[in-house]
Design a protein around this motif. Structure first.
Motif, PDB file in Angstrom:
ATOM      1  N   ARG A 151     -64.623 -39.364 -91.958  1.00 20.80           N
ATOM      2  CA  ARG A 151     -65.074 -38.028 -91.529  1.00 20.80           C
ATOM      3  C   ARG A 151     -65.167 -37.033 -92.675  1.00 20.80           C
ATOM      4  O   ARG A 151     -66.191 -36.374 -92.880  1.00 20.80           O
ATOM      5  CB  ARG A 151     -64.120 -37.466 -90.476  1.00 20.80           C
ATOM      6  CG  ARG A 151     -64.155 -38.157 -89.145  1.00 20.80           C
ATOM      7  CD  ARG A 151     -63.104 -37.531 -88.249  1.00 20.80           C
ATOM      8  NE  ARG A 151     -62.878 -38.316 -87.049  1.00 20.80           N
ATOM      9  CZ  ARG A 151     -61.834 -38.158 -86.249  1.00 20.80           C
ATOM     10  NH1 ARG A 151     -60.919 -37.251 -86.537  1.00 20.80           N
ATOM     11  NH2 ARG A 151     -61.698 -38.902 -85.172  1.00 20.80           N
ATOM     12  N   ALA A 152     -64.064 -36.900 -93.416  1.00 22.73           N
ATOM     13  CA  ALA A 152     -64.025 -35.893 -94.478  1.00 22.73           C
ATOM     14  C   ALA A 152     -65.035 -36.209 -95.572  1.00 22.73           C
ATOM     15  O   ALA A 152     -65.661 -35.296 -96.124  1.00 22.73           O
ATOM     16  CB  ALA A 152     -62.619 -35.800 -95.072  1.00 22.73           C
ATOM     17  N   ASP A 153     -65.192 -37.487 -95.874  1.00 16.83           N
ATOM     18  CA  ASP A 153     -66.163 -37.881 -96.901  1.00 16.83           C
ATOM     19  C   ASP A 153     -67.569 -37.485 -96.473  1.00 16.83           C
ATOM     20  O   ASP A 153     -68.352 -36.908 -97.248  1.00 16.83           O
ATOM     21  CB  ASP A 153     -66.075 -39.397 -97.138  1.00 16.83           C
ATOM     22  CG  ASP A 153     -66.868 -39.834 -98.367  1.00 16.83           C
ATOM     23  OD1 ASP A 153     -67.355 -38.951 -99.101  1.00 16.83           O
ATOM     24  OD2 ASP A 153     -66.997 -41.048 -98.587  1.00 16.83           O
ATOM     25  N   HIS A 156     -67.952 -33.683 -96.543  1.00 16.47           N
ATOM     26  CA  HIS A 156     -68.087 -33.227 -97.929  1.00 16.47           C
ATOM     27  C   HIS A 156     -69.516 -33.419 -98.424  1.00 16.47           C
ATOM     28  O   HIS A 156     -70.094 -32.546 -99.080  1.00 16.47           O
ATOM     29  CB  HIS A 156     -67.098 -34.016 -98.800  1.00 16.47           C
ATOM     30  CG  HIS A 156     -67.043 -33.542-100.221  1.00 16.47           C
ATOM     31  ND1 HIS A 156     -67.390 -34.343-101.286  1.00 16.47           N
ATOM     32  CD2 HIS A 156     -66.684 -32.340-100.761  1.00 16.47           C
ATOM     33  CE1 HIS A 156     -67.244 -33.659-102.411  1.00 16.47           C
ATOM     34  NE2 HIS A 156     -66.814 -32.451-102.120  1.00 16.47           N
ATOM     35  N   SER A 212     -58.524 -32.620 -88.896  1.00 15.78           N
ATOM     36  CA  SER A 212     -58.655 -33.809 -89.741  1.00 15.78           C
ATOM     37  C   SER A 212     -59.721 -33.617 -90.816  1.00 15.78           C
ATOM     38  O   SER A 212     -59.511 -33.951 -91.986  1.00 15.78           O
ATOM     39  CB  SER A 212     -59.000 -35.024 -88.871  1.00 15.78           C
ATOM     40  OG  SER A 212     -59.326 -36.138 -89.660  1.00 15.78           O
ATOM     41  N   ILE A 213     -60.851 -33.046 -90.418  1.00 18.03           N
ATOM     42  CA  ILE A 213     -61.953 -32.841 -91.366  1.00 18.03           C
ATOM     43  C   ILE A 213     -61.554 -31.845 -92.448  1.00 18.03           C
ATOM     44  O   ILE A 213     -61.779 -32.072 -93.644  1.00 18.03           O
ATOM     45  CB  ILE A 213     -63.214 -32.363 -90.634  1.00 18.03           C
ATOM     46  CG1 ILE A 213     -63.763 -33.468 -89.730  1.00 18.03           C
ATOM     47  CG2 ILE A 213     -64.290 -31.934 -91.641  1.00 18.03           C
ATOM     48  CD1 ILE A 213     -64.885 -33.019 -88.841  1.00 18.03           C
ATOM     49  N   LEU A 214     -60.961 -30.725 -92.032  1.00 12.03           N
ATOM     50  CA  LEU A 214     -60.594 -29.690 -93.003  1.00 12.03           C
ATOM     51  C   LEU A 214     -59.515 -30.182 -93.974  1.00 12.03           C
ATOM     52  O   LEU A 214     -59.566 -29.870 -95.172  1.00 12.03           O
ATOM     53  CB  LEU A 214     -60.113 -28.442 -92.272  1.00 12.03           C
ATOM     54  CG  LEU A 214     -61.203 -27.655 -91.524  1.00 12.03           C
ATOM     55  CD1 LEU A 214     -60.597 -26.509 -90.738  1.00 12.03           C
ATOM     56  CD2 LEU A 214     -62.257 -27.141 -92.496  1.00 12.03           C
ATOM     57  N   GLU A 215     -58.554 -30.950 -93.464  1.00 12.60           N
ATOM     58  CA  GLU A 215     -57.527 -31.493 -94.350  1.00 12.60           C
ATOM     59  C   GLU A 215     -58.134 -32.470 -95.343  1.00 12.60           C
ATOM     60  O   GLU A 215     -57.774 -32.485 -96.533  1.00 12.60           O
ATOM     61  CB  GLU A 215     -56.437 -32.181 -93.520  1.00 12.60           C
ATOM     62  CG  GLU A 215     -55.542 -31.202 -92.767  1.00 12.60           C
ATOM     63  CD  GLU A 215     -54.510 -31.919 -91.913  1.00 12.60           C
ATOM     64  OE1 GLU A 215     -54.618 -33.160 -91.771  1.00 12.60           O
ATOM     65  OE2 GLU A 215     -53.594 -31.249 -91.403  1.00 12.60           O
ATOM     66  N   GLY A 216     -59.055 -33.313 -94.865  1.00 16.05           N
ATOM     67  CA  GLY A 216     -59.718 -34.260 -95.761  1.00 16.05           C
ATOM     68  C   GLY A 216     -60.573 -33.566 -96.803  1.00 16.05           C
ATOM     69  O   GLY A 216     -60.613 -33.977 -97.975  1.00 16.05           O
ATOM     70  N   LEU A 217     -61.268 -32.486 -96.385  1.00 14.40           N
ATOM     71  CA  LEU A 217     -62.065 -31.715 -97.334  1.00 14.40           C
ATOM     72  C   LEU A 217     -61.182 -31.083 -98.396  1.00 14.40           C
ATOM     73  O   LEU A 217     -61.534 -31.041 -99.581  1.00 14.40           O
ATOM     74  CB  LEU A 217     -62.848 -30.609 -96.606  1.00 14.40           C
ATOM     75  CG  LEU A 217     -64.219 -30.953 -96.044  1.00 14.40           C
ATOM     76  CD1 LEU A 217     -64.825 -29.733 -95.364  1.00 14.40           C
ATOM     77  CD2 LEU A 217     -65.149 -31.456 -97.135  1.00 14.40           C
ATOM     78  N   ARG A 220     -60.327 -33.403-101.129  1.00 13.56           N
ATOM     79  CA  ARG A 220     -61.443 -33.758-102.015  1.00 13.56           C
ATOM     80  C   ARG A 220     -61.931 -32.575-102.849  1.00 13.56           C
ATOM     81  O   ARG A 220     -62.289 -32.725-104.001  1.00 13.56           O
ATOM     82  CB  ARG A 220     -62.614 -34.298-101.179  1.00 13.56           C
ATOM     83  CG  ARG A 220     -62.380 -35.703-100.646  1.00 13.56           C
ATOM     84  CD  ARG A 220     -63.455 -36.064 -99.624  1.00 13.56           C
ATOM     85  NE  ARG A 220     -63.376 -37.465 -99.262  1.00 13.56           N
ATOM     86  CZ  ARG A 220     -62.489 -37.984 -98.431  1.00 13.56           C
ATOM     87  NH1 ARG A 220     -61.569 -37.183 -97.889  1.00 13.56           N
ATOM     88  NH2 ARG A 220     -62.496 -39.271 -98.145  1.00 13.56           N
ATOM     89  N   ALA A 225     -63.355 -26.503 -99.268  1.00 10.94           N
ATOM     90  CA  ALA A 225     -62.613 -26.386 -98.017  1.00 10.94           C
ATOM     91  C   ALA A 225     -62.342 -24.921 -97.689  1.00 10.94           C
ATOM     92  O   ALA A 225     -62.468 -24.490 -96.535  1.00 10.94           O
ATOM     93  CB  ALA A 225     -61.305 -27.162 -98.104  1.00 10.94           C
TER      94      ALA A 225
END
Length: 332
Positions: A151-153, A156, A212-217, A220, A225
């Motif tokens: 998701r985060a990838d 991004h 989840s998305i914001l934490e992954g961003l 990276r 973010a």
């Protein structure tokens, strides 16, 4: 064959030639020019008998060559002759961007779970390209269905995407077309992706997916973010709404949901909501909050997300304008 008035006008312009058509278009307003240019860009070859009928309808005399040509090239030349290169380039880009979503039309109508299965195994850049062309609500549902580590990838890559090469998009469409056994006629497209489309996608996600998305961003690209967060509306931003806007929101929220959302909320948020209720409603809400006792964090987040969805819905419908800084907010 049924031909609309706009299509007839576009056909007539094609037969006038660039110079005369440009003089005609110069007399139209911007909206009319965009409408006609959009039709011209969709045309390639037109049946000669149909072209004759259109000319006969307008003038009573048909004097055209074999066939009528259109397409993006002709449209751009026509616009440059009537508006100049700079304005023409901007208009062509806007029109191409608005037409881009049609390239992935077969995905727009597909169930989100089916699209997730279709995209399984695809490179994250490919997934980002596809989601950037879909409606934000549909893209959000698909993004939520992707594996957590993907998701985060993908998010991004959507944020950093600016333009998509027509050749690359054509390859992606062809590959997905084979996998989905769908019929698709790709078209050229212009600007896609970017931070704002990503914000619109995340705004429609459930709280767990959003987090989840914001934490992954953040892992990276911390700066990106922060930029995304600054553009999103969260429950605490209710303090930025004008009182009339808050009152509109509260009319659509049940007391039980509001009570759960206010559990553990900052004083300024609680005060903002309480001051926009009638005395009786305020008393009922305070009493319900006290009666709730301890509430699971997940329930609080769900309640707050429900209220944020109401706010976003009012913003999208134009009933309120949400501000995220010191600017004034307008309420329709």
């Amino acid at each position: 064959m049924t031909v609309t008035g706009r299509q007839k006008a576009a056909l007539l312009l094609l037969q006038l030639g660039k110079e005369r058509a440009a003089r005609v278009m110069a007399q139209l307003d911007v909206a009319e020019i965009e409408d006609l240019t959009s039709e011209i860009m969709r045309m390639d070859r037109v049946d000669q008998r149909l072209a004759d009928e259109i000319v006969d309808e307008f003038y009573g005399v048909a004097e055209i060559g074999p066939g009528v040509g259109g397409g993006p090239g002709f449209a751009q030349q026509l616009l440059e002759a009537s508006l100049g290169k700079e304005k023409a380039a901007g208009m062509i880009e806007r029109l191409q961007a608005s037409m881009a979503g049609h390239s992935f039309e077969f995905l727009q109508k597909a169930d989100a779970r089916q699209v997730v299965s279709l995209l399984d195994g695809e490179h994250p850049q490919t997934v980002a390209l596809v989601l950037a062309h879909l409606r934000p609500d549909h893209a959000s549902a698909i993004l939520a269905g992707l594996p957590v580590d993907v998701r985060a990838d993908v998010a991004h890559r959507i944020a950093l995407m600016e333009r998509a090469s027509p050749d690359v998009v054509a390859v992606v469409i062809e590959a997905l077309q084979r996998k989905a056994s769908a019929v698709l006629q790709p078209r050229e497209l212009a600007a896609v992706g970017g931070v704002q489309p990503l914000v619109e996608i995340i705004n429609r996600a459930d709280p767990t997916t959003e987090k989840s998305i914001l934490e992954g961003l953040f892992e990276r690209d911390e700066a990106l973010a922060d930029q995304v967060r600054s553009l999103m509306f969260v429950f605490g931003d209710v303090v930025l709404l004008e009182d009339r806007a808050v009152q509109l929101v509260l009319r659509q929220v049940e007391t039980g949901t509001l009570a759960q959302a206010l559990k553990g909320s900052p004083t300024e948020v609680r005060d903002k909501i309480l001051t926009n209720l009638s005395d009786r409603a305020r008393e009922n809400l305070v009493e319900e909050i006290d009666l709730l006792g301890p509430v699971r964090l997940s329930q609080v987040e769900e309640a707050r997300a429900a209220i944020v969805q109401v706010i976003r819905g009012l913003e999208e419908s134009g009933q309120i304008v949400v501000r995220r800084d010191a600017e004034d907010e307008l309420v329709a």
